[in-house]
Design an enzyme around this catalytic site. Structure first.
Site: not given
Ligand code: SAH
Length: 498
Positions: A39, A61, A175
């Site tokens: 991704d 994505k 998100m």
């Molecule tokens: N599977 C992922 C989440 C996917 S949805 C997990 O477990 O973290 C993607 C969302 O994750 C983003 O929109 C944001 O809200 C959050 N996210 C992922 N990486 C991030 C980061 N480094 N800092 C802040 N938010 C993050």
């Protein structure tokens, strides 16, 4: 292909960004992958662990915009597995926390493809932690809710704010940046106190993470004022107030620094580790690669007559590696080096020699060819001969003092230095705060690999005058470490970070 050599798919969580948060199992699998399907939101440090020979398929994505439709991703995974490949499907955070991990398993399960799941550290927990916010704390909360703030336009189903407010506890919205007004509004309407602490945490676990701590009533306005953008986590609950006392990540000496390290891949680790330990986000941009000679008649001849030499001197770990590999190919081991003394240019090379079971007797105070040459000229007597297996493009600095003193030596090139040849290295971009150069060749390699960069805007931290001169020639803003050692280089970087 016959059915008996089916591949396998590992669905692996890459963590939130900081590569130190990637699991050991994930790293093990990544290093042995044939194909990596990944991704957008994967940290660069994790990407750098993908071996050169592995194929990378991006199905990136971004929020709301699916570059590759889910069905197509599923098909790619199936196809690669059927071709007998070890497939790593790498996903940000944890694959099952709003990561659609389950959907990707459906087709595999249907087709009987073996798979494993490697959980990752989810941003829902790690990003608050890197901001000094424990998602649960003593009396604060008895529940932790992880909620997606992103609803598809077609989805009518709303978040049940009343149920959330009734349940209490900490709420983490992923998100949620664009839906922030709706989320806070929904909570207030459901009866939440407008003064409940709330925060938005941007780019968590990176050097440029930002946090806005506010209240449910004011967060949308405060966040907009600060221009917070995705990826960000919204967190609501009493625990947010703890950030003020527990913040730590950005307080580390290099906690706000994103630093490009340009050393060759096989030599970057000491410097990179030291910087990371001080809190820096390190991006590896290996700008030179070394290529040992396949055939080396001169080295073989020298090894057939080791009794000619009283000293062997190495100027790099690659030189050491190449030397001993050639020895092995010739059916020799360290017993044929009995009676010879060893010299090295610096710590890294010393370590490489000592790993061969040989103690080093000579090493200059500072890491430089000149210092090594001068020390040798002072130490070695005129009746003795030195063997120097080193880079083809090695500096004359080492041998000038030897010539001057009339000391006999054989300077034998054993590998080439290829500038700008590392294809898997990341490219420079404006988000990086500085680039570190340890030789003029790394500067030249960097320039070759990054023709798009505006060199005049790059802050270059250099070891030694020659390196600095090469960087200045490109118009970079140059700083030089006081001494030609890695520690002094790190000190200089700390000084710049302030
Ligand atoms: N599977 C992922 C989440 C996917 S949805 C997990 O477990 O973290 C993607 C969302 O994750 C983003 O929109 C944001 O809200 C959050 N996210 C992922 N990486 C991030 C980061 N480094 N800092 C802040 N938010 C993050």
């Amino acid at each position: 292909m016959s059915g008996d050599k089916k591949g396998k798919v590992w669905l692996v969580g890459a963590g939130p960004s900081d590569s130190g948060l990637f699991t050991l199992k994930g790293k093990y699998l990544l290093e042995r992958a044939d194909v990596v399907v990944c991704d957008k939101l994967i940290g660069r440090g994790v990407m750098a662990m993908i071996p050169d020979q592995a194929e990378i398929i991006y199905v990136g994505k971004t929020a709301g915009h699916h570059t590759v439709p889910q069905r197509e991703i599923n098909r790619i995974l199936l196809e690669q597995a059927l071709a007998g490949k070890r497939v790593v499907r790498l996903k940000g955070g944890d694959p099952f926390v709003f990561g659609r991990g389950g959907e990707e398993l459906e087709l595999l399960a249907e087709e009987g493809i073996p798979f494993e799941i490697v959980p990752g550290i989810t941003s829902a927990v790690a990003v608050p932690a890197y901001n000094g916010i424990p998602v649960t704390h003593r009396d604060c909360c008895s529940a932790l809710h992880i909620i997606t703030g992103h609803r598809k336009a077609s989805e009518e189903e709303e978040i049940d704010y009343e149920a959330l407010v009734r349940a209490g506890g900490t709420m983490v919205f992923l998100m949620g940046v664009t839906a922030m007004g709706k989320i806070c509004g929904g909570l207030l309407k459901a009866g939440m106190d407008k003064d409940t602490p709330a925060a938005i945490l941007e780019r968590g676990t990176t050097a440029h993470q930002r946090r806005v701590v506010s209240t449910v009533g004011k967060l949308p306005a405060d966040s907009e004022k600060e221009g917070i953008k995705p990826p960000a986590v919204i967190i609501v609950g009493e625990v947010c107030a703890l950030a003020e006392r527990f913040h730590w990540a950005e307080d580390r000496p290099l906690g706000k620094m994103k630093i490009a390290v340009t050393r060759p891949r096989d030599r970057s680790s000491t410097l990179a580790e030291k910087l990371a330990e001080l809190g820096a986000e390190v991006v590896l941009l290996p700008s030179v690669a070394t290529q040992p000679f396949r055939e080396n008649k001169r080295l073989r001849e020298a090894l057939d007559h080791t009794d000619n030499y009283r000293w062997i001197v190495f100027t790099s770990p690659v030189g050491v590696k190449t030397f001993f590999r050639t020895m092995k190919e010739m059916g020799k081991d360290i017993r044929s080096l009995a009676g010879i003394s060893f010299g090295v240019i610096g710590e890294g090379t010393k370590k490489a020699v000592e790993e061969k079971g040989i103690l080093v007797e000579l090493m200059p105070e500072v890491y430089s060819g000149k210092a090594l040459g001068e020390l040798l000229a002072r130490t070695v007597s005129k009746e003795e001969r030195i063997l120097i297996p080193r880079a083809a493009a090695g500096t004359e600095d080492v041998i000038i003092p030897l010539r001057k003193e009339g000391i006999a030596f054989d300077d034998i090139p054993v590998y080439d230095t290829l500038e700008g040849a590392d294809s898997r290295g990341a490219l420079w971009d404006e988000t990086m705060d500085m680039a570190v150069f340890t030789s003029a060749s790394t500067v030249r390699g960097f320039v070759k690999m990054n023709p798009q960069a505006d060199f005049s805007s790059i802050r270059a931290v250099c070891i030694g005058e020659q390196t600095a001169a090469a960087a200045r020639q490109q118009g970079m803003k140059v700083e030089i470490s006081d001494k030609a050692t890695i520690d002094s280089l790190v000190d200089k970087i700390r000084e710049i970070a302030g």
